[in-house]
Design an enzyme around this catalytic site. Structure first.
Site, PDB file in Angstrom:
ATOM      1  CB  SER A  97      10.400  -9.705  15.079  1.00  0.00           C
ATOM      2  OG  SER A  97      10.510  -8.333  15.378  1.00  0.00           O
ATOM      3  CG  ASP A 234      14.715  -9.062  21.643  1.00  0.00           C
ATOM      4  OD1 ASP A 234      14.885  -7.909  21.197  1.00  0.00           O
ATOM      5  OD2 ASP A 234      13.968  -9.897  21.116  1.00  0.00           O
ATOM      6  CG  HIS A 263      14.998  -9.316  17.719  1.00  0.00           C
ATOM      7  ND1 HIS A 263      13.894  -9.181  18.540  1.00  0.00           N
ATOM      8  CD2 HIS A 263      14.520  -9.150  16.447  1.00  0.00           C
ATOM      9  CE1 HIS A 263      12.817  -8.936  17.807  1.00  0.00           C
ATOM     10  NE2 HIS A 263      13.169  -8.923  16.540  1.00  0.00           N
TER      11      HIS A 263
END
Length: 288
Positions: A97, A234, A263
């Site tokens: 991320s 995601d 994610h």
């Protein structure tokens, strides 16, 4: 080598935790959070070093919200200090991320000790324009059931923040579950238990530093292989078309899409994730 410990940097107590044996793979982020995402199977083939950055530990007394100029460089220097403390050499550096920006920038600033780079579930930029693209992607692509679940969960966020403003980042991640998981009913609350969120630091990194970076540009000129792992569902960092053409442009980049993940493919598709990552690590030469 110690299995866990603390490295002091400018009054920040940065934790680390080491699990497994084999090639060192350093995961930048929260040592508490990321230990929960990677399975024991992966730890049996690699030495995983989970490290905190300043966004996941308390600020020194009297410094909260201050001295944030040049924060990105200091965070990268923190990572290097932890590596030196642990005596790590020739390692793989990974970020997930927003932390993917830290992994790539660390490899660019300290290339001598990095053999490969793993970037997971990240967009090329965290600019406001890209964030609007992600919102539009969700609206265009998500099922009505997923959208309904998001509206129900997101309505609870203001109350969460009012109750615990210092955990705003964690509460937002939990309430964005319909954007984050293939199984949009997944409750991520346990993942964030005891994970410290230093909001002044996180706001500067995510809101300013990462918004100024574009990984499509920052990947230029590397001599190390890069693994980019993405989830089909995601919606936090989509659309995946933002990465179109990256493999054709750079022969040292491999992009993999996990089609039953959001994610967190290391959590949602652990067997496929581990197999593809291990195959890439073992088969791709360290430098180009």
């Amino acid at each position: 080598m110690e299995n866990s410990g603390i490295v002091e940097r400018d009054g920040f107590s940065l934790g680390y935790s080491i699990e497994g044996e084999g090639i060192p793979l350093m995961v930048i982020g929260s040592a508490v959070y990321y230990r929960r995402l990677f399975s024991n199977t992966l730890k049996s083939g690699f030495r995983l070093i989970f490290i905190d950055h300043r966004g996941h530990v308390p600020s020194p007394a009297g410094q909260a919200g201050s001295d944030l100029d040049g924060l990105l460089d200091r965070v990268l220097d923190d990572v290097e200090a932890i590596r030196e403390h642990l005596g790590l050499r020739d390692l793989i550096v990974a970020g997930h991320s927003g932390n993917a920006f830290l992994a790539l920038e660390y490899a660019r600033k300290y290339p001598a000790e990095v053999r490969k780079i793993v970037l997971l579930n990240t967009a090329p930029s965290n600019s406001s324009e890209r964030q609007q693209q992600s919102i539009a992607f969700f609206e265009a692509d998500a099922s009505e059931e997923r959208k309904d679940k998001f509206q129900q969960d997101f309505a609870l966020l203001p109350g969460d923040i009012e109750r615990e403003p210092e955990r705003r980042f964690a509460h937002m991640c939990i309430r964005m579950g319909a954007h984050s998981f293939y199984d949009y009913g997944y409750d991520a609350t346990a993942m964030w238990e005891d994970v410290h969120t230093n909001m002044p630091v996180i706001d500067v990194l995510w809101g300013d530093a990462f918004a100024r970076l574009n990984m499509l540009e920052r990947l230029e000129g590397l001599d190390k292989p890069v693994f980019i792992g993405l989830g089909q569902y995601d919606y936090l960092i989509g659309p995946l078309t933002l990465w179109d053409g990256i493999e054709e442009k750079h022969d040292y980049v491999r992009k993999v899409v996990f089609d039953r993940s959001g994610h967190n493919p290391m959590l949602e598709e652990p067997e496929r994730f581990e197999a593809l990552l291990a195959e890439w690590i073992h088969s791709v030469p360290d430098r180009y």
